[in-house]
Design an enzyme around this catalytic site. Structure first.
Site, PDB file in Angstrom:
ATOM      1  N   ARG A 105       0.803  -1.215   0.011  1.00  0.00           N
ATOM      2  CA  ARG A 105      -0.067   0.054   0.002  1.00  0.00           C
ATOM      3  C   ARG A 105       0.640   1.168   0.001  1.00  0.00           C
ATOM      4  O   ARG A 105       0.306   2.298   0.259  1.00  0.00           O
ATOM      5  CB  ARG A 105      -0.905   0.087   1.148  1.00  0.00           C
ATOM      6  N   LYS A 130       4.510  11.087 -11.772  1.00  0.00           N
ATOM      7  CA  LYS A 130       3.821  10.241 -12.547  1.00  0.00           C
ATOM      8  C   LYS A 130       4.552   9.030 -12.736  1.00  0.00           C
ATOM      9  O   LYS A 130       5.608   8.904 -12.967  1.00  0.00           O
ATOM     10  CB  LYS A 130       3.652  10.750 -13.902  1.00  0.00           C
ATOM     11  N   GLU A 187      12.687  16.925 -24.722  1.00  0.00           N
ATOM     12  CA  GLU A 187      12.051  17.325 -23.592  1.00  0.00           C
ATOM     13  C   GLU A 187      12.544  18.601 -23.254  1.00  0.00           C
ATOM     14  O   GLU A 187      11.823  19.510 -22.737  1.00  0.00           O
ATOM     15  CB  GLU A 187      12.101  16.340 -22.777  1.00  0.00           C
ATOM     16  N   LYS A 196       9.649  22.526 -14.431  1.00  0.00           N
ATOM     17  CA  LYS A 196       8.755  21.325 -14.204  1.00  0.00           C
ATOM     18  C   LYS A 196       8.222  21.197 -12.796  1.00  0.00           C
ATOM     19  O   LYS A 196       7.180  21.151 -12.324  1.00  0.00           O
ATOM     20  CB  LYS A 196       9.533  19.912 -14.583  1.00  0.00           C
ATOM     21  N   GLU A 233      -2.459  17.543 -12.735  1.00  0.00           N
ATOM     22  CA  GLU A 233      -2.967  17.859 -14.116  1.00  0.00           C
ATOM     23  C   GLU A 233      -4.309  18.163 -14.332  1.00  0.00           C
ATOM     24  O   GLU A 233      -5.004  17.698 -15.202  1.00  0.00           O
ATOM     25  CB  GLU A 233      -2.529  16.496 -15.030  1.00  0.00           C
ATOM     26  N   ARG A 273      -0.504  21.693 -15.812  1.00  0.00           N
ATOM     27  CA  ARG A 273       0.658  20.584 -16.261  1.00  0.00           C
ATOM     28  C   ARG A 273       0.375  20.291 -17.491  1.00  0.00           C
ATOM     29  O   ARG A 273       1.298  19.520 -18.034  1.00  0.00           O
ATOM     30  CB  ARG A 273       0.383  19.615 -15.005  1.00  0.00           C
ATOM     31  N   ASN A 303       2.561  18.250 -21.943  1.00  0.00           N
ATOM     32  CA  ASN A 303       2.118  17.585 -23.034  1.00  0.00           C
ATOM     33  C   ASN A 303       2.437  17.900 -24.418  1.00  0.00           C
ATOM     34  O   ASN A 303       1.824  17.529 -25.406  1.00  0.00           O
ATOM     35  CB  ASN A 303       0.735  16.877 -22.983  1.00  0.00           C
ATOM     36  N   HIS A 343       2.728  15.988 -27.480  1.00  0.00           N
ATOM     37  CA  HIS A 343       2.580  14.718 -27.268  1.00  0.00           C
ATOM     38  C   HIS A 343       1.355  13.988 -28.033  1.00  0.00           C
ATOM     39  O   HIS A 343       1.564  12.868 -28.348  1.00  0.00           O
ATOM     40  CB  HIS A 343       2.474  14.499 -25.899  1.00  0.00           C
ATOM     41  N   HIS A 367       2.446  11.224 -30.058  1.00  0.00           N
ATOM     42  CA  HIS A 367       1.874   9.582 -29.840  1.00  0.00           C
ATOM     43  C   HIS A 367       1.226   9.061 -30.841  1.00  0.00           C
ATOM     44  O   HIS A 367       1.442   7.761 -31.015  1.00  0.00           O
ATOM     45  CB  HIS A 367       0.566  10.047 -28.661  1.00  0.00           C
ATOM     46  N   HIS A 414      10.157   7.880 -28.103  1.00  0.00           N
ATOM     47  CA  HIS A 414       9.392   8.848 -27.562  1.00  0.00           C
ATOM     48  C   HIS A 414       9.800  10.354 -27.857  1.00  0.00           C
ATOM     49  O   HIS A 414       9.063  11.077 -28.382  1.00  0.00           O
ATOM     50  CB  HIS A 414       9.338   8.594 -26.115  1.00  0.00           C
TER      51      HIS A 414
END
Ligand code: NAD
Ligand code: GLY
Length: 369
Positions: free
Chosen positions: A122, A144, A186, A228, A238, A242, A246, A249, A253, A267
């Site tokens: 947990r 993330k 990035e 960041k 997000e 935030r 992206n 992206h 993607h 990527h």
């Protein structure tokens, strides 16, 4: 010299240390986070061969017992099987909730080990020691964590912040040039989305960053992490700003989906093309001056990254297939397409309700079938 950037999240705040030699000094820096004097380093085979001994030695020198968990390199490790394997190995070591694990590697290891830490008994602590440029400027900061499933990338995961991040710039000396370029995509993203002065600096200094010149690397990593950290502190989950991270992206993607999420198009390379497309689309919509789109493209290309999908195998891809991939992206809300577009260099914006017709027309004008 070490730069320290704080990620301010109340009780879960932490520091990102950036500089050379941080792995050699990790024992001292991480000691207070490992009160039970034991840890497991999670890494991949490639990084293990190059950097695990130095980290192990440093921790052991500080009186911390280390177990090493070495996983296969590559995106396929960030999977249900990879998660099951890692979780089982952590259980076999009998680690407790009060222990912390150390993720030593690129974004694959950071995302997987971070997610395992989020759910192990947990939830346990973890520390990020990112070894790729992409991981240092992006994936190790902000909490993330995720794995991929056959239905898509990063679809199962959790927000779970690390307790500390050590970005040792010296480890980048062993990173292949192609991976440096991927990370640089990035870096340039931060200038394009929110800091025109940083973009100007990157226009002049980008090649030195990609070739690993120490001062240039320090400034590029530190400024990226500052941006960041600031965005994550404002919008951890997000709900708003935030999403600007992206930029590029959604287009990227779709291209990754067409090329199979593998080595054909990495990527960072997809993000490079995606950011150029986002600027061209912004210009086509009249949102952004055409000359900013040209400057953005030039700066991406100057780092040796592609700015068009034209060179990808099987191109042209059908515009409707690309749109389908974009609609499946988790940024699609209720069938409407959401894009991160730009009003100018350094001024990105979330645009909801983008009309599919305008998108299709843009993709065709950009060479799609
Ligand atoms: P990666 O972890 O696969 O690393 C790239 C390659 O470089 C691997 O083969 C690795 O073994 C090797 N490598 C890493 N460090 C090295 C070093 N110092 N010397 C030599 N080789 C080294 O990939 P990545 O590009 O670091 O990360 C990509 C992943 O990050 C993707 O899964 C992506 O979804 C994820 N990501 C996550 C976030 C986030 O916010 N969590 C953000 C961006 C990307
Ligand atoms: N890489 C995008 C984010 O961290 O939000």
């Amino acid at each position: 010299m070490t730069r320290v950037v704080a990620v301010a999240l109340d009780g879960r705040s932490y520091e990102v240390a950036i500089g050379p030699g941080l792995i050699a000094g990790a024992g001292d820096r991480l000691s207070r986070l490992l009160p039970r004097r034991r840890t497991a380093i999670v890494t991949d085979e490639t990084v293990a061969a190059l950097h695990a001994n130095a980290l192990t030695a440093s921790l052991e020198h500080a009186g911390i017992a280390v177990s090493l968990i070495v996983l296969p390199p590559g995106e396929q490790t960030k999977s249900w099987d990879g998660l099951a394997d890692l979780s089982d190995r952590l259980l076999a070591l009998n680690l407790d909730r009060g222990d912390a694990i150390v993720a030593l590697g690129g974004g694959v290891i950071g995302d997987l080990a971070g997610f395992a830490a989020a759910i192990y008994k947990r939830g346990m602590d973890f520390i990020q020691v990112p070894t790729s440029l992409l991981a240092q400027v992006d994936s190790s900061v902000g909490g993330k964590t995720a794995i991929d499933t056959p239905r898509g990338k990063n679809l199962i995961g959790a927000f779970h912040q690390p307790r500390a991040v050590l970005a040792d710039l010296q480890v980048l000396a062993t990173l292949p040039a192609r991976e440096m370029r991927c990370g640089y995509a990035e870096v340039i993203k931060y200038g394009l989305l929110g800091d025109r002065a940083f973009f100007d600096w990157l226009e002049a200094n980008g090649p030195q960053v990609v070739s690993g010149e120490p001062d240039a690397l320090m400034h590029a990593v530190a400024r990226s992490v500052e941006m960041k950290a600031e965005i994550v502190a404002e919008d951890e989950k997000e709900a708003g700003r935030r999403a600007l991270l992206n930029l590029g992206h959604t287009f990227g993607h779709a291209l990754e989906a067409e090329t199979g999420f593998g080595d054909t198009l990495k990527h960072g390379e997809a993000v490079g093309i995606g950011m150029a497309m986002a600027f061209r689309f912004s210009a086509a919509l009249g949102l952004c001056p055409g000359q900013d789109a040209v400057r953005a493209e030039r700066a991406i290309a100057a780092a040796g990254l592609a700015t068009h999908a034209h060179t990808l195998p099987g191109w042209p891809y059908a515009a409707d297939r690309l749109i389908r991939h974009m609609a499946q992206d988790k940024k699609a809300e209720g069938g409407r397409l959401t894009f991160i577009l730009a009003r100018a260099i350094g001024d990105a914006v979330v645009v909801k309700d983008v009309e599919v017709e305008r998108l299709r027309a843009f993709l065709r004008s950009d060479g799609a079938g």
